[in-house]
Design an enzyme around this catalytic site. Sequence first.
Site, short mmCIF file in Angstrom:
data_model
loop_
_atom_site.label_atom_id
_atom_site.label_comp_id
_atom_site.label_asym_id
_atom_site.label_seq_id
_atom_site.Cartn_x
_atom_site.Cartn_y
_atom_site.Cartn_z
N LYS A 61 0.83 -1.11 0.04
CA LYS A 61 0.14 0.10 0.17
C LYS A 61 0.75 1.42 -0.02
O LYS A 61 0.53 2.20 0.89
CB LYS A 61 -0.90 0.17 1.13
CG LYS A 61 -1.81 -1.24 1.42
CD LYS A 61 -2.71 -1.16 2.72
CE LYS A 61 -1.94 -1.23 3.87
NZ LYS A 61 -2.73 -1.43 5.02
N ASP A 91 -4.88 -4.99 11.11
CA ASP A 91 -5.95 -4.10 11.22
C ASP A 91 -7.38 -5.31 11.28
O ASP A 91 -8.08 -5.12 11.75
CB ASP A 91 -6.24 -3.16 10.15
CG ASP A 91 -5.74 -3.50 8.83
OD1 ASP A 91 -5.20 -4.58 8.58
OD2 ASP A 91 -6.19 -2.63 7.98
#
Length: 479
Positions: free
Chosen positions: A169, A205
């Site tokens: 990312k 996450d």
Amino acid sequence: MLSLEVLQQVSARLERDLRRGLGRHSHHRAAVQMLPTFVTATPDGTEKGDFLALDLGGTNFRVLRVRVLEEEQRMVKMDSQICAIPQDMMEGPGEKLFDHIAACLGEFLKSQNLQGKILPLGFTFSFPCHQKEIDKVSHTHSNDPVSVFCLTFCLCVCGEQSILIRWTKGFQCSGVEGHDVVQLLREAIQRQGDYDVGSIAMVNDTVGTMMSCGYRDQSCEIGMIIGTGTNACYMEEMKNVKRVDCTQGRMCINTEWGGFGDNGSLADIQTEFDVQVDKTSINPGVHTFEKMISGMYLGEIVRLILVKMTKDGLLFKGQASEALLSPGGFETKYISHIEEELSGLENGNKILSNLGLAWEPVDVRVVRMVCDTVSSRSARLCAAALATLVNRMRVARGLERLKTTVGVDGSVYRKHPNFSAELQATVRQLAPKCDVSYLLSEDGSGKGAAMVTAVALRLARESRLLDDSDGEDSDDEEQ
Ligand code: GLC
């Protein structure tokens, strides 16, 4: 556009890759990494305490103080602070990134008058990490509360080591891949020199999301993110986790499904636009599935299609603008803005004008169709992946029907007008024997990291109770 049959094939390929990732000998070469998290318990509502939580995974970084109240079965965010991570820091030396994080944490503690307090810290770090148990901890004295806490932590949370496998990312900081992230954070805190923290538990996450939703709904056994990146974790039968020597109970597995396709298994459904997005990304060849689905890439896929159609004379009378020709020029949020209009095309008109394009009404309608197609493919691919997990859980548990809850977070899932409905409808088609409910995580995964810490503390408390009550009333409910 992917038919149901194609999605079924995608699901079958993913199932094969999940097994490969769990295998003792095959996991080294697996595209879907299936990382054991050592989280073996979800919340039961009796957790309590005061925690700090850090959340790093996108362009912002958050510090939170979370209080878990047992009596009210509530998790309360006391306060939080957001710090931006400048682009150059995302690609610079890792030490600088961790110094920035530690400095933000220090400022937050100062603003909260918490500098003298040593609180346990949950760290949501949304990148793939190998989490290791450390056996030295099991040699410590079991009566010492800290050791019991550490041991429970190691067994239940993640161990002390979390080695970053690779950045994803848009992050590419040097000196972090292959290193222990918890250690890097501790060293940075020491360099600050004016505060300290207690035990650090690091979670992905997806795990944070599952745990924070799990506090509200105890049947939540899957965490899914569809935001800047995409990924999911779920509770797998321990006997299937061949990499861990334990056969009892369940363990949360961080699938890292973003890497699905990295061995070429999705080549037949990748378009020329997917190939181009991958080539021009900072990590070519990795996270193939993520690049077809998540917020970091959807806008760019749309842009590349629009550029091609313009060059073919099908849009804007063949006239592209500079903005349309610039990588990143079409933001993912435009897709949601364009698709959210029920009637009229006002948003589309504005966006195309701002991009410097001379459009006619038909152009705006075509652009909308492109957006619909790209976001719908993303939702359906995610649904195929989620269906693979629930089907697998149902079979592994020998159930006729599986009833389960998925904790979800991420900007694409939250903000796109049709994404969640399309995903859910497709899961119903691909997993007809599973009743899946969806729970949006409140306040993101940061709270979940605090919850993981709280569960570890609860287990530590319980194991102390067990130690303390040796030979005493063994019917004690709390045991
Ligand atoms: C990327 C990361 C993964 C994370 C996901 C969602 O895929 O590799 O760890 O969970 O993004 O943020």
